[in-house]
Design an enzyme around this catalytic site. Structure first.
Site, PDB file in Angstrom:
ATOM      1  N   ASP A 164      -1.567  -1.625   6.552  1.00  0.00           N
ATOM      2  CA  ASP A 164      -1.619  -1.120   7.916  1.00  0.00           C
ATOM      3  C   ASP A 164      -3.040  -1.069   8.461  1.00  0.00           C
ATOM      4  OD1 ASP A 164      -2.439   0.798   6.188  1.00  0.00           O
ATOM      5  OD2 ASP A 164      -1.104   2.379   6.904  1.00  0.00           O
ATOM      6  N   ASP A 206       0.866  -1.171   0.000  1.00  0.00           N
ATOM      7  CA  ASP A 206       0.000   0.000   0.000  1.00  0.00           C
ATOM      8  C   ASP A 206       0.902   1.219   0.000  1.00  0.00           C
ATOM      9  OD1 ASP A 206       0.864  -0.015   2.577  1.00  0.00           O
ATOM     10  OD2 ASP A 206      -1.056   0.492   3.463  1.00  0.00           O
TER      11      ASP A 206
HETATM   12  N1  LIG Z   1      -9.975  10.690   7.837  1.00  0.00           N
HETATM   13  C1  LIG Z   1     -10.412  10.891   6.612  1.00  0.00           C
HETATM   14  N2  LIG Z   1     -11.507  11.605   6.396  1.00  0.00           N
HETATM   15  C2  LIG Z   1     -11.949  11.798   5.147  1.00  0.00           C
HETATM   16  N3  LIG Z   1     -11.382  11.316   4.063  1.00  0.00           N
HETATM   17  C3  LIG Z   1     -10.275  10.608   4.195  1.00  0.00           C
HETATM   18  C4  LIG Z   1      -9.727  10.350   5.485  1.00  0.00           C
HETATM   19  N4  LIG Z   1      -8.638   9.591   5.330  1.00  0.00           N
HETATM   20  C5  LIG Z   1      -8.515   9.372   4.015  1.00  0.00           C
HETATM   21  N5  LIG Z   1      -9.496   9.995   3.320  1.00  0.00           N
HETATM   22  C6  LIG Z   1      -9.716   9.946   1.878  1.00  0.00           C
HETATM   23  O1  LIG Z   1      -9.823   8.571   1.508  1.00  0.00           O
HETATM   24  C7  LIG Z   1      -8.806   8.219   0.590  1.00  0.00           C
HETATM   25  C8  LIG Z   1      -8.014   6.969   0.948  1.00  0.00           C
HETATM   26  O2  LIG Z   1      -8.676   6.107   1.762  1.00  0.00           O
HETATM   27  P1  LIG Z   1      -8.149   4.679   2.220  1.00  0.00           P
HETATM   28  O3  LIG Z   1      -8.275   4.603   3.680  1.00  0.00           O
HETATM   29  O4  LIG Z   1      -8.845   3.647   1.407  1.00  0.00           O
HETATM   30  O5  LIG Z   1      -6.620   4.621   1.799  1.00  0.00           O
HETATM   31  P2  LIG Z   1      -5.359   4.527   2.727  1.00  0.00           P
HETATM   32  O6  LIG Z   1      -5.401   3.241   3.478  1.00  0.00           O
HETATM   33  O7  LIG Z   1      -5.247   5.750   3.514  1.00  0.00           O
HETATM   34  O8  LIG Z   1      -4.239   4.492   1.627  1.00  0.00           O
HETATM   35  P3  LIG Z   1      -3.248   3.307   1.357  1.00  0.00           P
HETATM   36  O9  LIG Z   1      -4.078   2.187   0.841  1.00  0.00           O
HETATM   37  O10 LIG Z   1      -2.298   3.833   0.354  1.00  0.00           O
HETATM   38  O11 LIG Z   1      -2.585   3.007   2.656  1.00  0.00           O
HETATM   39  C9  LIG Z   1      -7.842   9.369   0.562  1.00  0.00           C
HETATM   40  O12 LIG Z   1      -7.442   9.605  -0.748  1.00  0.00           O
HETATM   41  C10 LIG Z   1      -8.580  10.540   1.120  1.00  0.00           C
HETATM   42  O13 LIG Z   1      -9.083  11.322   0.070  1.00  0.00           O
HETATM   43 CA   LIG Z   2      -3.422   1.857   4.254  1.00  0.00          CA
END
Ligand SMILES: Nc1ncnc2c1ncn2[C@@H]1O[C@H](COP(=O)(O)OP(=O)(O)OP(=O)(O)O)[C@@H](O)[C@H]1O
Ligand SMILES: [Ca+2]
Length: 562
Positions: A436, A131
């Site tokens: 994670d 990720d």
């Molecule tokens: N706390 C939050 N509140 C609102 N939107 C969020 C928040 N955190 C992330 N986002 C939005 O959601 C998207 C990513 O969400 P997701 O949790 O699926 O990925 P991630 O786990 O953070 O990324 P990765 O998979 O690379 O680790 C981001 O691009 C952002 O725009």
């Molecule tokens: Ca992640």
């Protein structure tokens, strides 16, 4: 969860190979023992076996039953000893020793091994699905750009152009729609912001544009919360204040934008979102994403008090369409230093690194280019770079066909990660997955080796993993590959050594048995040789440290032989 394949005590690639080796050796041992048994018995009973003094051991008719029986037993003992010598009893010892030894050493390289055999599996990995956030990037986020009404605030915390009523709405959204907190020390020191990195970045930015966290939170009360999740990629909250009930949404910019029907202008009036305006916003999201920023949009809508359910407010589905866009922020999360090298190392080692992220596809592309996962001169289009949604909607066969090519997957939901892992496994890959979040748990579980992040990782992710990377760094993941390969190489060396000794012992015994009717080493002697060779050999070969050469070979994968 229903899609997860059941944990049916699946064997690791090494176990499968070792079983093969053990069966093969067992068969060879048994047949050689059979031959020796046959030869010795024939020689004995036909009177060709002589005592040291030259007398024939067995003479039909003259030799007593008891003596004949004892002779037969002696021959049988020799045959059994040959089987014992042929079987590499030291192998399990060597395997366990080398696994345990490297597990201890890996602790020093910041990898905590939860399942012993996973060290070795990692050595045969052919692909790593990583990720982005936190593994390839530092997970230290700051808001560096902010867009309102299509114009960019410059600097990003200068909100003088925005009317106070618009700013107040935005600040209400920031302060109430968050899982983080702001603690202001009484002596007036720097504010202490807690929460997930994204939340922290947004709250810190809020403070810069003049948010008084506690004051804003005391002015309105929260009626209902829809927590952020990776599936919907947005989180919402309903708050009630003197000005009525507001539903605030915050989430992935282009998704929130698509549910907006209007936008809040600088002077605080609500304007309809026409195609032109929408394009302006789309363009700014794209521009931010292309410069590797994570985009989060804020939107809100008014809600009539009558529409709020009186009972069962817990089941209330917050209205999520017809929103009014407040603005978009771009959050910078720099690449980890050293990731580029680590990715290059993997490439040299024939291990393909793929990025599977929940973030915008453009952001993912930009980061992938930065850390060398994507080649700037190569093709950067579908199917190499794909959105989770497009992948999800394909048939299982189509997914299998393109799985190999996918290098970057953006806007993936937890289930997309799982689908990719399954498709890759079906293609014969040995898949390592890093993750994670709770959202990564299914993929971590399904992978041949799941690597969870120790610092930012959730308990759920760690529980589903085989190895925990204590410093969250992709570089450590590559070190695990190195150790895994060394385990594999050590086991290979041990088997080589064992086979040499065993084959020599077998050949000598067979030749001796056929030519003289007796074996040079008797049962006890053979067992001694076996004991010392096996244990000491295992000890010596199991503790060989990895060399750099290991990372220049191609991975062994699932199918190749030991
Ligand atoms: N706390 C939050 N509140 C609102 N939107 C969020 C928040 N955190 C992330 N986002 C939005 O959601 C998207 C990513 O969400 P997701 O949790 O699926 O990925 P991630 O786990 O953070 O990324 P990765 O998979 O690379 O680790 C981001 O691009 C952002 O725009
Ligand atoms: Ca992640």
């Amino acid at each position: 969860m229903a899609n997860l394949s059941e944990d049916n005590g699946e064997e690791t690639p090494l176990q499968v190979r070792l079983n093969g080796v053990a069966t093969f050796i067992g068969m060879v041992g048994l047949s050689v023992a059979g031959v020796v048994l046959g030869v010795l018995a024939i020689r004995y009973f036909t009177g060709h076996t002589k005592n040291p003094d030259g007398t024939v051991q067995f003479r039909a008719g003259t030799t007593g039953l008891k003596q004949g029986f004892m002779g037969a037993i002696r021959i049988l003992t020799i045959a059994v000893t040959i089987v014992v010598v042929a079987v590499p009893e030291g192998l399990p010892l060597a395997v366990t020793l080398t696994l345990a030894y490297s597990m201890r050493k890996m602790m020093r390289d910041k990898a905590l091994v939860r399942r012993l055999s996973s060290c070795e599996t990692m050595g045969s990995a052919t692909t790593i699905c990583s990720d982005k956030t936190g593994t390839l990037t530092l997970n230290k986020m700051t808001v560096v750009e902010a867009h309102f009404i299509g114009t960019r605030l410059d600097p990003c915390d200068d909100v003088r152009a925005i009317s106070s009523s618009s700013a107040a709405l935005l600040i209400e959204g920031i302060a109430q729609n968050t899982t983080g907190t702001v603690f202001l020390p009484e002596d007036g020191g720097a504010a202490d912001v807690t929460g997930s990195p994204t939340e922290k970045a947004i709250l810190s930015w809020g403070l810069k544009i003049g948010m008084d966290f506690n004051d804003v939170r005391s002015k309105s009360s929260v009626l209902h919360v829809f927590p952020f999740n990776s599936e919907k990629k947005r989180g919402g909250v309903a708050v009630q204040s003197d000005t009525g009930v507001h539903i605030h949404w915050k989430g992935a910019a282009e998704l929130v934008l698509s549910s907006c029907k209007s936008w809040l202008s600088l002077d605080g009036s609500v304007q309809p979102m026409d195609a032109q305006k929408r394009n302006v916003y789309k363009k700014s999201i794209e521009d931010m994403a292309k410069s590797s920023l994570r985009c989060v949009a804020f939107a809100y809508c008014q809600c009539d008090i009558e529409k709020i359910p009186k009972e069962d407010i817990a089941d209330w589905k917050l209205p999520e369409e017809d929103l009014t866009l407040l603005g978009i922020v771009g959050i910078k999360d720099p690449c980890r230093p050293g990731v580029r090298n680590a990715v290059q190392l993997c490439k040299n080692a024939g291990v393909k690194v793929r990025m599977v992220t929940g973030d915008n596809i453009e952001t993912a592309k930009a980061i992938a280019l930065e850390c060398g996962i994507l080649d700037a001169n190569g093709v950067i289009s579908e199917p190499f770079v794909i959105e989770g949604k497009a992948f999800r909607e394909m048939s299982e066969i189509a997914r299998g066909e393109i799985a190999d090519k996918i290098t970057v997957m953006g806007r993936s939901s937890p289930n997309d990660k799982l689908l990719l892992v399954q498709a890759l496994k079906r293609k014969g890959h040995v898949v390592a997955v890093t993750g994670d979040g709770t959202n990564d748990a299914p993929a971590l579980h399904e992978a041949d080796i799941g690597l969870a992040m120790g610092m930012s990782g959730t308990e759920v992710a760690k529980e589903s993993s085989d190895i925990i990377i204590l410093d969250d760094d992709f570089t450590s993941v590559v070190k695990v590959v190195r150790w895994g390969r060394s385990v594999y190489a050590n086991i290979q060396k041990f088997i080589q050594f064992q086979l040499t000794v065993n084959v020599a012992a077998l050949v000598i015994n067979v030749i001796a048995a056929v030519s003289s009717g007796d074996v040079p080493l008797n049962a006890v002697e053979l067992l001694w040789v076996n004991l010392i060779m096996d244990t000491l050999g295992a000890l010596a070969l199991a503790t060989e440290p990895p060399t750099d050469n290991l990372m220049k070979r191609q991975p062994v994968g699932r199918r190749s032989h030991l």
